[in-house]
Write an enzyme that holds these catalytic residues in place. Sequence first.
Site, PDB file in Angstrom:
ATOM      1  N   GLY A  15       2.141  -8.366  -9.250  1.00 47.30           N
ATOM      2  CA  GLY A  15       1.749  -8.061  -7.871  1.00 47.30           C
ATOM      3  C   GLY A  15       0.578  -8.951  -7.459  1.00 47.30           C
ATOM      4  O   GLY A  15      -0.414  -9.049  -8.183  1.00 47.30           O
ATOM      5  N   CYS A  77       8.721 -11.218 -13.617  1.00 51.00           N
ATOM      6  CA  CYS A  77       9.730 -12.008 -14.345  1.00 51.00           C
ATOM      7  C   CYS A  77      10.193 -11.252 -15.583  1.00 51.00           C
ATOM      8  O   CYS A  77       9.789 -11.559 -16.715  1.00 51.00           O
ATOM      9  CB  CYS A  77       9.118 -13.359 -14.720  1.00 51.00           C
ATOM     10  SG  CYS A  77      10.274 -14.507 -15.485  1.00 51.00           S
ATOM     11  N   THR A 129      -5.006  -7.658 -10.447  1.00 46.76           N
ATOM     12  CA  THR A 129      -4.164  -6.603  -9.871  1.00 46.76           C
ATOM     13  C   THR A 129      -5.062  -5.671  -9.069  1.00 46.76           C
ATOM     14  O   THR A 129      -6.180  -5.367  -9.491  1.00 46.76           O
ATOM     15  CB  THR A 129      -3.417  -5.765 -10.930  1.00 46.76           C
ATOM     16  OG1 THR A 129      -2.843  -4.607 -10.298  1.00 46.76           O
ATOM     17  CG2 THR A 129      -4.328  -5.307 -12.056  1.00 46.76           C
ATOM     18  N   ARG A 166      -7.251  17.859  12.571  1.00 43.40           N
ATOM     19  CA  ARG A 166      -6.117  17.713  11.651  1.00 43.40           C
ATOM     20  C   ARG A 166      -6.562  17.437  10.217  1.00 43.40           C
ATOM     21  O   ARG A 166      -7.706  17.031   9.963  1.00 43.40           O
ATOM     22  CB  ARG A 166      -5.249  16.523  12.097  1.00 43.40           C
ATOM     23  CG  ARG A 166      -4.262  16.884  13.171  1.00 43.40           C
ATOM     24  CD  ARG A 166      -3.402  15.691  13.537  1.00 43.40           C
ATOM     25  NE  ARG A 166      -2.420  16.059  14.556  1.00 43.40           N
ATOM     26  CZ  ARG A 166      -2.008  15.222  15.503  1.00 43.40           C
ATOM     27  NH1 ARG A 166      -2.476  13.992  15.554  1.00 43.40           N
ATOM     28  NH2 ARG A 166      -1.120  15.618  16.408  1.00 43.40           N
ATOM     29  N   GLU A 227      -0.235   7.009  -5.318  1.00 41.12           N
ATOM     30  CA  GLU A 227       1.236   7.038  -5.218  1.00 41.12           C
ATOM     31  C   GLU A 227       1.880   7.607  -6.484  1.00 41.12           C
ATOM     32  O   GLU A 227       2.972   8.162  -6.451  1.00 41.12           O
ATOM     33  CB  GLU A 227       1.786   5.644  -4.952  1.00 41.12           C
ATOM     34  CG  GLU A 227       1.510   4.657  -6.071  1.00 41.12           C
ATOM     35  CD  GLU A 227       2.064   3.282  -5.782  1.00 41.12           C
ATOM     36  OE1 GLU A 227       3.098   3.165  -5.106  1.00 41.12           O
ATOM     37  OE2 GLU A 227       1.459   2.302  -6.237  1.00 41.12           O
ATOM     38  N   GLN A 256      -2.714  -2.797   1.506  1.00 40.51           N
ATOM     39  CA  GLN A 256      -3.750  -2.808   0.459  1.00 40.51           C
ATOM     40  C   GLN A 256      -3.695  -4.066  -0.393  1.00 40.51           C
ATOM     41  O   GLN A 256      -4.605  -4.363  -1.168  1.00 40.51           O
ATOM     42  CB  GLN A 256      -3.558  -1.579  -0.443  1.00 40.51           C
ATOM     43  CG  GLN A 256      -3.687  -0.261   0.301  1.00 40.51           C
ATOM     44  CD  GLN A 256      -3.097   0.889  -0.494  1.00 40.51           C
ATOM     45  OE1 GLN A 256      -3.776   1.477  -1.334  1.00 40.51           O
ATOM     46  NE2 GLN A 256      -1.828   1.208  -0.244  1.00 40.51           N
TER      47      GLN A 256
END
Length: 324
Positions: A15, A77, A129, A166, A227, A256
């Site tokens: 990434g 890869c 990363t 909220r 996540e 991000q």
Amino acid sequence: MGKERKTIGVLTSGGDAPGMNAAVRAVVRMGINRGFSVVGIRRGYSGLLANDMDDMDLRSVSDILQRGGTVLYSSRCPEFSEQRNIKKAVENCRKAGIDALVTIGGDGTFRGALDLCREGLPCIGLPGTIDNDISSSEYTIGFDTAVNTVVQMVDRVRDTSQSHDRCSVIEVMGRHAGHIALYAGIACGALAVLVPEIEFTIERDVVAKMVSSLRQGKQNFIVMVAEGVGHAPAIAEQIESLTGIDTNAVVLGYVQRGGSPTARELVIASQMGHHAVELIEQGIGKRVVVFRGGKVVDLDIEEALAMHKGIDMDLYRVANDISI
Ligand code: F6P
């Protein structure tokens, strides 16, 4: 007779992350400064297998410091785990006259670099990363910029949460790690930070805190979710059904991964690229350059890959103790 002028190859892998360009620039500039030729390999290990590479000169890395992403492109890869491809990559480096390789990426990139070292190609890994989940390093290139991007985005979300009383559930990246969520959670004053490293329940760790804060007059809420623990929309729905508070979800996703690197990012990435070339100049390979104890140092790749880094529990306690 060994050739007079040694050549360093440099690639970015996995990434992409803001700051990678600064690391590449430092490798090229320091390499040329120390009398090396430098070859830029495009698209990570895929490019190494495809001979997708070009000579780099001082001007090849001009005006890239402020740019996110990587001018060398990147890729994942999976085929690089095959031994025949490791051998092919080493042969391609030999044909290109590359004597040592700087590989910028995550743990997977380091594993590829170790395989290349075992086939006789000296490699130096740099931690790149946004996840900051490389156990051997207290810092990975991309992390500070990603956290700052999250804070900027959440500041916008908070405006509307305040206007409408909220709760906003913010999902941030971190494939299996909660470092972005934790740092951004503290910086954004999140009521709760949910990370894959720590058990939680929505009832105890979110709803109970919201009910208590409501009694003390708090009227809007930010909940930060990595996540790896789940998807913000489902968590938002659960919170709304348990509290009756209007709750929405914001999945920040790939914003991000981009953006102009922060000053801290640029300084650390430049230091790491510089250090990598110093190691190569001393004839040292099979190392990763890491950030430890506030300094840029280096470790053996195998030693680095064997390390474990959990979530910072002191920071986690701060996040919880002040979000009341
Ligand atoms: O590893 C960095 C990262 O941005 C993770 O935080 C994220 O889950 C993943 O990459 C996304 O991978 P890809 O860019 O291959 O979709």
